[in-house]
Design a protein around this motif. Structure first.
Motif, PDB file in Angstrom:
ATOM      1  N   ALA A 298      36.597  26.459  56.215  1.00  0.00           N
ATOM      2  CA  ALA A 298      36.914  27.053  57.824  1.00  0.00           C
ATOM      3  C   ALA A 298      36.840  28.146  58.358  1.00  0.00           C
ATOM      4  CB  ALA A 298      38.304  26.110  58.777  1.00  0.00           C
ATOM      5  N   PRO A 299      36.619  29.040  59.551  1.00  0.00           N
ATOM      6  CA  PRO A 299      36.721  30.249  59.117  1.00  0.00           C
ATOM      7  C   PRO A 299      37.776  31.175  58.885  1.00  0.00           C
ATOM      8  CG  PRO A 299      36.171  29.056  61.339  1.00  0.00           C
ATOM      9  CD  PRO A 299      36.714  27.927  60.716  1.00  0.00           C
ATOM     10  N   TYR A 300      37.905  31.908  57.821  1.00  0.00           N
ATOM     11  CA  TYR A 300      38.982  32.808  57.727  1.00  0.00           C
ATOM     12  C   TYR A 300      39.071  34.282  56.886  1.00  0.00           C
ATOM     13  CZ  TYR A 300      43.499  32.770  55.084  1.00  0.00           C
ATOM     14  OH  TYR A 300      44.669  33.489  54.063  1.00  0.00           O
ATOM     15  N   GLN A 301      39.962  34.901  57.245  1.00  0.00           N
ATOM     16  CA  GLN A 301      40.039  37.048  56.739  1.00  0.00           C
ATOM     17  C   GLN A 301      40.502  36.409  55.814  1.00  0.00           C
ATOM     18  OE1 GLN A 301      38.120  38.625  59.354  1.00  0.00           O
ATOM     19  NE2 GLN A 301      36.524  36.583  60.437  1.00  0.00           N
ATOM     20  N   TRP A 302      39.864  36.894  54.440  1.00  0.00           N
ATOM     21  CA  TRP A 302      40.470  37.913  53.929  1.00  0.00           C
ATOM     22  C   TRP A 302      41.176  39.480  53.947  1.00  0.00           C
ATOM     23  CZ3 TRP A 302      40.355  34.117  50.625  1.00  0.00           C
ATOM     24  CH2 TRP A 302      39.384  33.137  50.578  1.00  0.00           C
ATOM     25  N   ASN A 303      42.610  39.218  54.464  1.00  0.00           N
ATOM     26  CA  ASN A 303      43.413  40.065  54.789  1.00  0.00           C
ATOM     27  C   ASN A 303      43.737  40.993  53.208  1.00  0.00           C
ATOM     28  OD1 ASN A 303      45.328  38.679  53.970  1.00  0.00           O
ATOM     29  ND2 ASN A 303      45.674  38.061  55.733  1.00  0.00           N
ATOM     30  N   ARG A 304      44.547  42.265  53.664  1.00  0.00           N
ATOM     31  CA  ARG A 304      45.298  42.379  51.858  1.00  0.00           C
ATOM     32  C   ARG A 304      46.202  42.054  51.482  1.00  0.00           C
ATOM     33  NH1 ARG A 304      46.295  48.651  54.161  1.00  0.00           N
ATOM     34  NH2 ARG A 304      43.020  49.075  55.636  1.00  0.00           N
ATOM     35  N   VAL A 305      46.958  40.954  52.070  1.00  0.00           N
ATOM     36  CA  VAL A 305      47.486  40.447  51.529  1.00  0.00           C
ATOM     37  C   VAL A 305      47.073  38.854  50.490  1.00  0.00           C
ATOM     38  CG1 VAL A 305      49.796  38.639  51.545  1.00  0.00           C
ATOM     39  CG2 VAL A 305      49.483  39.947  53.022  1.00  0.00           C
ATOM     40  N   ASP A 306      46.074  38.284  51.011  1.00  0.00           N
ATOM     41  CA  ASP A 306      45.600  37.521  49.993  1.00  0.00           C
ATOM     42  C   ASP A 306      44.310  38.450  49.192  1.00  0.00           C
ATOM     43  OD1 ASP A 306      45.212  35.720  52.543  1.00  0.00           O
ATOM     44  OD2 ASP A 306      43.877  35.984  53.687  1.00  0.00           O
ATOM     45  N   GLN A 307      43.966  39.379  49.393  1.00  0.00           N
ATOM     46  CA  GLN A 307      44.108  40.170  48.107  1.00  0.00           C
ATOM     47  C   GLN A 307      44.368  40.877  47.436  1.00  0.00           C
ATOM     48  OE1 GLN A 307      40.914  43.160  49.687  1.00  0.00           O
ATOM     49  NE2 GLN A 307      40.626  42.482  51.252  1.00  0.00           N
ATOM     50  N   ALA A 308      45.297  41.165  47.371  1.00  0.00           N
ATOM     51  CA  ALA A 308      46.341  41.337  46.430  1.00  0.00           C
ATOM     52  C   ALA A 308      46.987  39.999  45.572  1.00  0.00           C
ATOM     53  CB  ALA A 308      47.930  42.209  47.505  1.00  0.00           C
ATOM     54  N   LEU A 309      46.829  38.986  46.289  1.00  0.00           N
ATOM     55  CA  LEU A 309      47.110  37.663  45.457  1.00  0.00           C
ATOM     56  C   LEU A 309      46.347  37.242  44.963  1.00  0.00           C
ATOM     57  CD1 LEU A 309      48.747  35.514  45.430  1.00  0.00           C
ATOM     58  CD2 LEU A 309      47.832  34.011  47.469  1.00  0.00           C
ATOM     59  N   LEU A 310      45.198  36.878  45.130  1.00  0.00           N
ATOM     60  CA  LEU A 310      43.425  36.625  44.355  1.00  0.00           C
ATOM     61  C   LEU A 310      43.735  37.720  42.868  1.00  0.00           C
ATOM     62  CD1 LEU A 310      41.710  36.022  46.695  1.00  0.00           C
ATOM     63  CD2 LEU A 310      42.685  34.201  46.099  1.00  0.00           C
ATOM     64  N   GLU A 311      43.960  38.967  43.569  1.00  0.00           N
ATOM     65  CA  GLU A 311      43.297  40.201  42.189  1.00  0.00           C
ATOM     66  C   GLU A 311      44.935  39.687  41.507  1.00  0.00           C
ATOM     67  OE1 GLU A 311      42.935  44.100  44.234  1.00  0.00           O
ATOM     68  OE2 GLU A 311      41.475  42.908  45.170  1.00  0.00           O
ATOM     69  N   THR A 312      46.403  39.544  42.107  1.00  0.00           N
ATOM     70  CA  THR A 312      46.931  38.880  40.919  1.00  0.00           C
ATOM     71  C   THR A 312      47.006  38.350  39.988  1.00  0.00           C
ATOM     72  OG1 THR A 312      48.663  40.586  42.573  1.00  0.00           O
ATOM     73  CG2 THR A 312      49.612  38.747  40.575  1.00  0.00           C
ATOM     74  N   LEU A 313      45.946  37.070  40.655  1.00  0.00           N
ATOM     75  CA  LEU A 313      45.752  35.632  39.811  1.00  0.00           C
ATOM     76  C   LEU A 313      45.287  35.988  38.936  1.00  0.00           C
ATOM     77  CD1 LEU A 313      45.568  32.553  40.330  1.00  0.00           C
ATOM     78  CD2 LEU A 313      44.451  32.923  41.619  1.00  0.00           C
ATOM     79  N   ALA A 314      43.757  37.008  39.307  1.00  0.00           N
ATOM     80  CA  ALA A 314      42.961  37.393  38.159  1.00  0.00           C
ATOM     81  C   ALA A 314      43.693  37.612  37.118  1.00  0.00           C
ATOM     82  CB  ALA A 314      41.921  37.370  39.285  1.00  0.00           C
ATOM     83  N   GLN A 315      44.019  39.217  37.836  1.00  0.00           N
ATOM     84  CA  GLN A 315      44.896  39.566  36.071  1.00  0.00           C
ATOM     85  C   GLN A 315      45.655  38.564  35.555  1.00  0.00           C
ATOM     86  OE1 GLN A 315      44.265  42.579  35.011  1.00  0.00           O
ATOM     87  NE2 GLN A 315      46.018  43.076  33.922  1.00  0.00           N
ATOM     88  N   GLY A 316      46.882  38.011  36.220  1.00  0.00           N
ATOM     89  CA  GLY A 316      47.113  36.888  35.658  1.00  0.00           C
ATOM     90  C   GLY A 316      46.204  36.186  34.136  1.00  0.00           C
ATOM     91  N   LEU A 317      45.629  35.770  35.279  1.00  0.00           N
ATOM     92  CA  LEU A 317      44.575  34.991  34.209  1.00  0.00           C
ATOM     93  C   LEU A 317      43.685  35.016  33.216  1.00  0.00           C
ATOM     94  CD1 LEU A 317      42.563  32.663  36.568  1.00  0.00           C
ATOM     95  CD2 LEU A 317      43.852  31.739  34.773  1.00  0.00           C
ATOM     96  N   TRP A 318      43.605  36.826  33.037  1.00  0.00           N
ATOM     97  CA  TRP A 318      43.303  37.112  32.234  1.00  0.00           C
ATOM     98  C   TRP A 318      43.899  37.254  30.948  1.00  0.00           C
ATOM     99  CZ3 TRP A 318      39.681  38.306  29.019  1.00  0.00           C
ATOM    100  CH2 TRP A 318      38.989  38.665  27.818  1.00  0.00           C
ATOM    101  N   LEU A 319      45.432  37.729  30.765  1.00  0.00           N
ATOM    102  CA  LEU A 319      46.603  37.565  30.774  1.00  0.00           C
ATOM    103  C   LEU A 319      47.098  36.482  29.166  1.00  0.00           C
ATOM    104  CD1 LEU A 319      48.680  40.443  32.250  1.00  0.00           C
ATOM    105  CD2 LEU A 319      47.143  40.948  30.312  1.00  0.00           C
ATOM    106  N   ALA A 320      46.799  35.790  30.643  1.00  0.00           N
ATOM    107  CA  ALA A 320      47.520  34.269  30.114  1.00  0.00           C
ATOM    108  C   ALA A 320      46.409  34.100  28.731  1.00  0.00           C
ATOM    109  CB  ALA A 320      46.876  33.355  30.943  1.00  0.00           C
ATOM    110  N   MET A 321      44.763  34.160  29.138  1.00  0.00           N
ATOM    111  CA  MET A 321      43.730  33.708  28.625  1.00  0.00           C
ATOM    112  C   MET A 321      43.998  35.006  27.632  1.00  0.00           C
ATOM    113  SD  MET A 321      40.764  32.666  30.827  1.00  0.00           S
ATOM    114  CE  MET A 321      39.257  32.967  30.466  1.00  0.00           C
ATOM    115  N   GLU A 322      43.871  35.267  27.023  1.00  0.00           N
ATOM    116  CA  GLU A 322      44.397  36.861  26.603  1.00  0.00           C
ATOM    117  C   GLU A 322      45.456  36.343  24.934  1.00  0.00           C
ATOM    118  OE1 GLU A 322      42.428  39.874  24.896  1.00  0.00           O
ATOM    119  OE2 GLU A 322      40.976  38.148  25.442  1.00  0.00           O
ATOM    120  N   ARG A 323      46.458  35.489  25.776  1.00  0.00           N
ATOM    121  CA  ARG A 323      47.750  35.265  24.862  1.00  0.00           C
ATOM    122  C   ARG A 323      47.168  33.860  24.226  1.00  0.00           C
ATOM    123  NH1 ARG A 323      51.713  31.778  25.920  1.00  0.00           N
ATOM    124  NH2 ARG A 323      54.008  32.211  25.178  1.00  0.00           N
ATOM    125  N   ALA A 324      46.759  33.061  25.208  1.00  0.00           N
ATOM    126  CA  ALA A 324      46.198  31.272  24.511  1.00  0.00           C
ATOM    127  C   ALA A 324      44.842  32.288  22.988  1.00  0.00           C
ATOM    128  CB  ALA A 324      45.396  31.217  25.400  1.00  0.00           C
TER     129      ALA A 324
END
Length: 748
Positions: A298-324
């Motif tokens: 559906a139509p959607y705009q990636w705003n700054r809050v979205d971007q901050a959330l997803l970038e935090t997610l990506a960083q967290g995933l990377w750290l979790a994968m490194e720890r694993a």
């Protein structure tokens, strides 16, 4: 207006735009409309009426440039625009020619043009004052309501996404805290993807990793919405030709697409339902793992809050994968050490390679249930299975025992690299083992011993899965332990052979020293006796001739002749003994039966008038020099007949006893020759095997006195020993040991 009353119940911009467009079509029959929102890169249509021509709709969905003339003019006018006789002077070109009259109503927020309500008339060439008034009235109401709804929607979105960010962070914290080495990274990613999709409009999430020339789909949640697109994604997307994945991978920065342009990565008809995509790299430069992307239907705009959330997610995933990864590495090391210690304890000082391999197979199948294991030995151009786990199917086992080609890809790769090869998607037919197609995962462990790979350990799992880090660690450790044990066994075997060689050399040296002493003694004592006899009787003969006593001289010369003959025999015996100590051994598998028969014939020729009753038991095949062993048996059997002369008949028994060491790998056999002759006093047994040592007079039993010394020398050179037992008047038994030939060998 009815619109205002209905819109007051609306709490999101999209629904408000839908209501405005429906109202326009009701008050302006034959009209079409679209609602655009301004982004950082373009004017994106958020809603439109269903009667737009498909080609025009495809253009609009890609987004219109910020400098599109209609929108630029609207900003400059800062008031609604009504255009008559709409022409093709628009980026959409031919597709918009069906429209004759176009209007655009501006929507402001905080003094900035943020949205536009567009209206087009197909069958009316110009705007009338009445139609303009309807558009202005509806536009004013829409603009007023938009400001309220947009502000409320934005506040709600920010609050929701803030809560979502906190939720995602807590999910990441929980998942990584509960993470075990039994999980894989992809399972963790899928759990996080599912949590993020709860915060977004309906859509799809995917995680990709580069594999050569392709992007491989490693984890995803939800169907992508088009069967052909799903098939294409599962097959792999071309790296370097898929911008949605290539851009974040190469730049290391997220890529946010608010209006996904059809045809950018795949054929446009597969993505008509896709509106927005966010793609983020996982990992840092030099250690990047993959790309994760979220798609909305559906139509959607990636705003700054979205971007901050997803970038935090990506960083967290990377750290979790490194720890694993670190956890799995520690688990692998721990499992490896435990497996190595267990194997080392199990094998002890074992030196047999097949028994060592059996210990490795048992340890692997016990530690890792469901694992099939086989131990191969290189035999020419093939790998032949010699040890295997009990769960291997009989039909497959027949193939393994027949041999696998040394050029089979995974076997050859393990040998060439010297490293363990893990094949997660194993191709049985491609490895010359069509009968092993029940195994989906396999591992090949080369066993390098003394710089060469002549043995190999192979394992397989029937379930379609990858080996865990723990399993990989255990397989590597057991393989390493087995290779070290085999190398140790080889070294121990070599050392034992060298030790035995040194011992034989020492025995030979002792025998040579003993022979040298015997030679010296014989030269100084035994050989002098016939020489003194000859000298003394020569003097007597000379005096007899001087006195004319010819007959007496002849008698004395006969004695001299006998003495010199005895001397010649002793010298020949010494030479024979010397030759048996110097000539090289020609070892082969020798059957004792024909050697004994030949010795019987020789004894009969030497003592033709002596009747003999033979008792010959079963005789084995030994490892020895056939010619020298013939001397041993001929001498002992002839001695047995000689010292039994006068008995009617003489009884000679030949027996072989393998109870002390007969096994398939070669042991010892004891051969005995027994007679019932005159025997000897055991007090003098130590003299029997000395050179020229006699227990009976020459007159009673002729001989040079070197035969038993020769027998002893030959037996010792074969690594055996010789001894005798007797009682006076009760016969004698002479025994010696020889090495048995290996099982399966035959006389050459």
């Amino acid at each position: 207006m009815q619109f205002t009353e209905a819109a007051s119940q609306t709490d999101d911009v999209a629904s408000l735009a839908d209501l405005a467009l429906r109202t326009l079509q009701q008050v302006l029959p034959g009209s079409s409309g679209a609602f655009y929102t301004r982004t950082e890169v373009d004017w994106t249509p958020l809603r439109w009426t269903a009667d737009f021509p498909p080609d025009l709709l495809a253009v609009l969905r890609r987004g219109l440039p910020l400098d599109t003339p209609l929108f630029t003019n609207l900003r400059e006018a800062d008031a609604p625009i009504f255009l008559n006789d709409w022409c093709a002077a628009h980026p959409a070109g031919e597709e918009q020619r069906p429209f004759h009259a176009v209007a655009a109503y501006p929507v402001h927020q905080q003094g900035e043009l943020c949205a536009v309500l567009g209206i087009a008339l197909q069958d009316v060439p110009a705007w009338t004052p009445e139609r303009e008034a309807l558009v202005r009235a509806l536009g004013r109401s829409f603009a007023l309501l938009y400001d309220r709804v947009s502000a409320a929607e934005q506040l709600h979105r920010q609050r929701t996404l803030a809560e979502g960010r906190e939720h995602i962070l807590s999910v990441l914290a929980r998942l990584t805290a509960d993470f075990t080495t039994a999980q894989d990274d992809y399972a963790l990613i899928e759990q996080v993807q599912a949590e993020v999709l709860r915060l977004l409009p309906p859509g799809h999430a995917a995680y990709w990793e580069q594999d050569g020339a392709l992007w491989r789909l490693r984890a995803h949640v939800n169907d992508v919405g088009h069967p052909d697109l799903m098939t294409l994604m599962r097959a792999g997307m071309p790296a370097g030709a898929t911008p949605t994945l290539d851009v974040p991978w190469t730049t290391g920065r997220p890529l946010y697409q608010n209006a996904y342009p059809g045809g950018r990565d795949v054929a446009a008809e597969m993505t008509t339902h896709i509106h927005a995509i966010a793609s983020l790299p996982i990992g840092h430069s030099g250690a990047r793992r993959g790309v994760i992307n979220f798609t909305t239907f559906a139509p959607y705009q990636w705003n700054r809050v979205d971007q901050a959330l997803l970038e935090t997610l990506a960083q967290g995933l990377w750290l979790a994968m490194e720890r694993a990864s670190h956890l799995r590495q520690l688990e692998e090391e721990r499992a490896s050490l435990a497996a190595f210690a267990a194997f080392t304890e199990a094998v002890g000082t074992e030196r047999d390679s097949l028994r060592l391999a059996q210990q490795a197979v048992t340890l692997l199948t016990t530690t890792l249930p469901g694992l099939s294991v086989a131990f191969y030995v290189r035999s020419g151009p093939q790998w032949v299975a010699r040890v295997w786990s009990e769960d291997i199917d009989p039909g497959l086992l027949t193939q393994l025992q027949a041999g696998v080609s040394a050029t089979a890809p995974d076997f050859a790769r393990a040998v060439d690299s010297g490293e363990v090869v893990f094949a997660d998607d194993w191709d049985a037919a491609g490895n010359d083992l069509p009968g092993a197609d029940m195994y989906s995962t396999a591992a090949f462990v080369p066993l390098v011993v003394d710089g060469q790979t002549q043995q190999l350990l192979a394992t397989g799992v029937r379930a379609r899965r990858s080996f865990s880090e723990r399993e990989r660690g255990i397989i590597r450790a057991v393989g390493q332990g087995l290779a070290l044990a085999l190398e140790r066994a080889t070294s121990m075997t070599t050392l034992a052979a060298r030790t035995a060689q040194v011992e034989r050399a020492n025995q030979d040296l002792d025998a040579l020293n003993e022979e040298l002493e015997s030679f010296m003694y014989s030269a100084s004592h035994d050989l002098r006796t016939p020489v003194r006899h000859a000298q003394g009787f020569v003097d007597v003969t000379l005096r007899a001739l001087e006195q004319g006593q010819v007959q007496k001289a002849q008698q004395k010369l006969t004695v001299v002749k006998d003495a010199t003959g005895r001397l010649a025999g002793m010298i020949d015996a010494m030479l024979t003994l010397s030759r048996t100590g110097r000539q090289p051994l020609h070892l082969s598998a020798c059957a004792l039966d024909p050697l004994v028969r030949r010795a019987q014939q020789d004894a009969h020729l030497q003592f033709p008038h002596q009747e003999v009753q033979w008792d010959i038991g079963p005789l084995p095949t030994v490892l020895g020099d056939r010619a020298l062993l013939q001397q041993v048996l001929t001498h002992l059997i002839s001695n047995a007949v000689k010292f039994s002369q006068g008995a009617a008949p003489a009884r000679v028994t030949v027996r072989a006893d393998t109870s002390g060491g007969a096994d398939p790998r070669g042991g010892q056999v004891t051969v005995s020759v027994q007679d019932q002759g005159i025997g000897f006093n055991m007090a003098y047994a130590a003299r029997l095997f000395g050179l020229f040592q006699r227990l009976h007079t020459q007159q009673d039993f002729a001989g040079a006195g070197a035969g038993l010394a020769t027998v002893k020398r030959i037996v010792m050179r074969h690594g055996g020993r010789v001894w005798a037992h007797s009682e006076v008047g009760q016969g004698a038994t002479f025994s010696f040991t020889l090495p048995l030939a290996e099982s399966g060998s035959s006389e050459g």
